[in-house]
Design a protein around this motif. Structure first.
Motif, PDB file in Angstrom:
ATOM      1  N   ALA A   4       0.837  -1.200   0.000  1.00  0.00           N
ATOM      2  CA  ALA A   4       0.000   0.000   0.000  1.00  0.00           C
ATOM      3  C   ALA A   4       0.867   1.243   0.000  1.00  0.00           C
ATOM      4  O   ALA A   4       1.937   1.266   0.621  1.00  0.00           O
ATOM      5  CB  ALA A   4      -0.904   0.007   1.225  1.00  0.00           C
ATOM      6  N   CYS A   5       0.393   2.265  -0.701  1.00  0.00           N
ATOM      7  CA  CYS A   5       1.116   3.532  -0.711  1.00  0.00           C
ATOM      8  C   CYS A   5       0.139   4.662  -1.014  1.00  0.00           C
ATOM      9  O   CYS A   5      -1.025   4.409  -1.353  1.00  0.00           O
ATOM     10  CB  CYS A   5       2.255   3.506  -1.720  1.00  0.00           C
ATOM     11  N   GLY A   6       0.608   5.879  -0.883  1.00  0.00           N
ATOM     12  CA  GLY A   6      -0.201   7.038  -1.242  1.00  0.00           C
ATOM     13  C   GLY A   6      -0.640   7.899  -0.079  1.00  0.00           C
ATOM     14  O   GLY A   6      -1.268   8.933  -0.268  1.00  0.00           O
ATOM     15  N   GLY A   7      -0.342   7.461   1.136  1.00  0.00           N
ATOM     16  CA  GLY A   7      -0.718   8.260   2.288  1.00  0.00           C
ATOM     17  C   GLY A   7       0.106   9.537   2.382  1.00  0.00           C
ATOM     18  O   GLY A   7       1.062   9.745   1.631  1.00  0.00           O
ATOM     19  N   GLY A   8      -0.271  10.388   3.327  1.00  0.00           N
ATOM     20  CA  GLY A   8       0.466  11.627   3.520  1.00  0.00           C
ATOM     21  C   GLY A   8      -0.285  12.576   4.421  1.00  0.00           C
ATOM     22  O   GLY A   8      -1.263  12.206   5.066  1.00  0.00           O
ATOM     23  N   LEU A   9       0.210  13.802   4.462  1.00  0.00           N
ATOM     24  CA  LEU A   9      -0.388  14.868   5.273  1.00  0.00           C
ATOM     25  C   LEU A   9      -1.170  15.787   4.347  1.00  0.00           C
ATOM     26  O   LEU A   9      -0.635  16.267   3.342  1.00  0.00           O
ATOM     27  CB  LEU A   9       0.701  15.639   6.000  1.00  0.00           C
ATOM     28  N   VAL A  10      -2.417  16.045   4.703  1.00  0.00           N
ATOM     29  CA  VAL A  10      -3.270  16.887   3.874  1.00  0.00           C
ATOM     30  C   VAL A  10      -4.149  17.739   4.778  1.00  0.00           C
ATOM     31  O   VAL A  10      -4.435  17.347   5.911  1.00  0.00           O
ATOM     32  CB  VAL A  10      -4.121  16.009   2.921  1.00  0.00           C
ATOM     33  N   GLN A  11      -4.561  18.885   4.290  1.00  0.00           N
ATOM     34  CA  GLN A  11      -5.452  19.746   5.058  1.00  0.00           C
ATOM     35  C   GLN A  11      -6.893  19.274   4.937  1.00  0.00           C
ATOM     36  O   GLN A  11      -7.260  18.556   3.997  1.00  0.00           O
ATOM     37  CB  GLN A  11      -5.335  21.181   4.567  1.00  0.00           C
ATOM     38  N   GLY A  14      -9.029  18.302   1.686  1.00  0.00           N
ATOM     39  CA  GLY A  14      -8.134  17.850   0.633  1.00  0.00           C
ATOM     40  C   GLY A  14      -8.427  16.430   0.180  1.00  0.00           C
ATOM     41  O   GLY A  14      -9.367  15.782   0.655  1.00  0.00           O
ATOM     42  N   SER A  15      -7.586  15.947  -0.727  1.00  0.00           N
ATOM     43  CA  SER A  15      -7.775  14.626  -1.319  1.00  0.00           C
ATOM     44  C   SER A  15      -6.461  13.845  -1.327  1.00  0.00           C
ATOM     45  O   SER A  15      -5.373  14.433  -1.384  1.00  0.00           O
ATOM     46  CB  SER A  15      -8.266  14.763  -2.766  1.00  0.00           C
ATOM     47  N   LEU A  16      -6.610  12.553  -1.278  1.00  0.00           N
ATOM     48  CA  LEU A  16      -5.490  11.627  -1.442  1.00  0.00           C
ATOM     49  C   LEU A  16      -5.994  10.404  -2.194  1.00  0.00           C
ATOM     50  O   LEU A  16      -7.181  10.060  -2.111  1.00  0.00           O
ATOM     51  CB  LEU A  16      -4.925  11.177  -0.097  1.00  0.00           C
ATOM     52  N   ARG A  17      -5.073   9.745  -2.884  1.00  0.00           N
ATOM     53  CA  ARG A  17      -5.407   8.492  -3.550  1.00  0.00           C
ATOM     54  C   ARG A  17      -4.441   7.421  -3.078  1.00  0.00           C
ATOM     55  O   ARG A  17      -3.228   7.536  -3.284  1.00  0.00           O
ATOM     56  CB  ARG A  17      -5.299   8.633  -5.062  1.00  0.00           C
ATOM     57  N   LEU A  18      -4.994   6.402  -2.442  1.00  0.00           N
ATOM     58  CA  LEU A  18      -4.196   5.278  -1.983  1.00  0.00           C
ATOM     59  C   LEU A  18      -4.183   4.194  -3.052  1.00  0.00           C
ATOM     60  O   LEU A  18      -5.180   3.985  -3.751  1.00  0.00           O
ATOM     61  CB  LEU A  18      -4.757   4.714  -0.684  1.00  0.00           C
ATOM     62  N   SER A  19      -3.070   3.498  -3.133  1.00  0.00           N
ATOM     63  CA  SER A  19      -2.936   2.374  -4.054  1.00  0.00           C
ATOM     64  C   SER A  19      -2.545   1.124  -3.287  1.00  0.00           C
ATOM     65  O   SER A  19      -1.871   1.201  -2.258  1.00  0.00           O
ATOM     66  CB  SER A  19      -1.872   2.664  -5.111  1.00  0.00           C
ATOM     67  N   CYS A  20      -2.956  -0.012  -3.816  1.00  0.00           N
ATOM     68  CA  CYS A  20      -2.636  -1.306  -3.202  1.00  0.00           C
ATOM     69  C   CYS A  20      -2.229  -2.247  -4.324  1.00  0.00           C
ATOM     70  O   CYS A  20      -3.080  -2.729  -5.079  1.00  0.00           O
ATOM     71  CB  CYS A  20      -3.851  -1.838  -2.451  1.00  0.00           C
ATOM     72  N   TYR A 112      -4.718 -11.710   3.206  1.00  0.00           N
ATOM     73  CA  TYR A 112      -3.507 -10.961   2.886  1.00  0.00           C
ATOM     74  C   TYR A 112      -3.688  -9.501   3.303  1.00  0.00           C
ATOM     75  O   TYR A 112      -4.753  -8.911   3.102  1.00  0.00           O
ATOM     76  CB  TYR A 112      -3.210 -11.048   1.390  1.00  0.00           C
ATOM     77  N   TRP A 113      -2.598  -8.932   3.833  1.00  0.00           N
ATOM     78  CA  TRP A 113      -2.643  -7.562   4.316  1.00  0.00           C
ATOM     79  C   TRP A 113      -1.417  -6.798   3.833  1.00  0.00           C
ATOM     80  O   TRP A 113      -0.302  -7.323   3.814  1.00  0.00           O
ATOM     81  CB  TRP A 113      -2.659  -7.551   5.854  1.00  0.00           C
ATOM     82  N   GLY A 114      -1.656  -5.538   3.499  1.00  0.00           N
ATOM     83  CA  GLY A 114      -0.558  -4.636   3.220  1.00  0.00           C
ATOM     84  C   GLY A 114       0.005  -4.079   4.517  1.00  0.00           C
ATOM     85  O   GLY A 114      -0.529  -4.325   5.603  1.00  0.00           O
ATOM     86  N   GLN A 115       1.056  -3.316   4.399  1.00  0.00           N
ATOM     87  CA  GLN A 115       1.803  -2.850   5.563  1.00  0.00           C
ATOM     88  C   GLN A 115       1.207  -1.603   6.204  1.00  0.00           C
ATOM     89  O   GLN A 115       1.635  -1.214   7.281  1.00  0.00           O
ATOM     90  CB  GLN A 115       3.264  -2.558   5.184  1.00  0.00           C
ATOM     91  N   GLY A 116       0.233  -0.978   5.576  1.00  0.00           N
ATOM     92  CA  GLY A 116      -0.351   0.232   6.136  1.00  0.00           C
ATOM     93  C   GLY A 116       0.318   1.481   5.598  1.00  0.00           C
ATOM     94  O   GLY A 116       1.537   1.515   5.421  1.00  0.00           O
ATOM     95  N   THR A 117      -0.495   2.483   5.341  1.00  0.00           N
ATOM     96  CA  THR A 117       0.018   3.772   4.912  1.00  0.00           C
ATOM     97  C   THR A 117      -0.702   4.847   5.729  1.00  0.00           C
ATOM     98  O   THR A 117      -1.916   4.800   5.891  1.00  0.00           O
ATOM     99  CB  THR A 117      -0.162   3.979   3.386  1.00  0.00           C
ATOM    100  N   GLN A 118       0.052   5.787   6.261  1.00  0.00           N
ATOM    101  CA  GLN A 118      -0.492   6.772   7.196  1.00  0.00           C
ATOM    102  C   GLN A 118      -1.149   7.936   6.454  1.00  0.00           C
ATOM    103  O   GLN A 118      -0.553   8.525   5.541  1.00  0.00           O
ATOM    104  CB  GLN A 118       0.610   7.307   8.112  1.00  0.00           C
ATOM    105  N   VAL A 119      -2.358   8.244   6.867  1.00  0.00           N
ATOM    106  CA  VAL A 119      -3.076   9.419   6.372  1.00  0.00           C
ATOM    107  C   VAL A 119      -3.311  10.350   7.552  1.00  0.00           C
ATOM    108  O   VAL A 119      -3.874   9.930   8.571  1.00  0.00           O
ATOM    109  CB  VAL A 119      -4.419   9.023   5.738  1.00  0.00           C
TER     110      VAL A 119
END
Length: 123
Positions: A4-11, A14-20, A112-119
């Motif tokens: 998993a990826c795509g997390g981050g810091l947003v106000q 805002g918007s984010l798009r996570l991918s797996c 199955y699990w991904g490693q986690g992505t922080q939002v």
């Protein structure tokens, strides 16, 4: 087998798009589900999409703001998150499994699990 990826810091707003991204799976046979876990809280269901992409499910708290999708040709699932709120702050985990409908919102339904992505959503 899930990345998993795509997390981050947003106000707020805002918007984010996570991918797996999946490997070593017959991806189209698996339901892909996103869960999230905030500090001190249990992991909770966010959204799910069946293998064919024909059926999707959302938690009430994200309905109308988040959209789950998948591209079976790329072995990748997505979570588009719009109108983010501070209460959406959590580690987001993608998972793959073959749960029956009554278990689709339960973590026990997934192998199955991904490693986690922080939002993190700032106010």
């Amino acid at each position: 087998q899930l990345q998993a990826c795509g997390g981050g810091l947003v106000q707020t707003g805002g918007s984010l798009r996570l991918s797996c991204a999946a490997s070593d799976l017959t991806f189209s046979m698996y339901t892909i589900t996103w869960f999230r876990q905030a500090p001190g809280k249990e992991r909770e269901f966010v959204a799910s999409i069946r293998g064919s992409g024909g059926a999707v499910f959302y938690a009430d708290s994200v309905k109308g703001r988040f959209a789950i999708s998948r591209d079976n040709a790329k072995n990748t699932g997505y979570l588009q998150m719009n109108s983010l709120r501070p209460e959406d702050t959590a580690a987001y985990y993608c998972s793959a499994g073959r749960p029956i409908l009554s278990n689709i919102r339960q973590t026990a339904g997934y192998t199955y699990w991904g490693q986690g992505t922080q939002v993190t959503v700032s106010s």
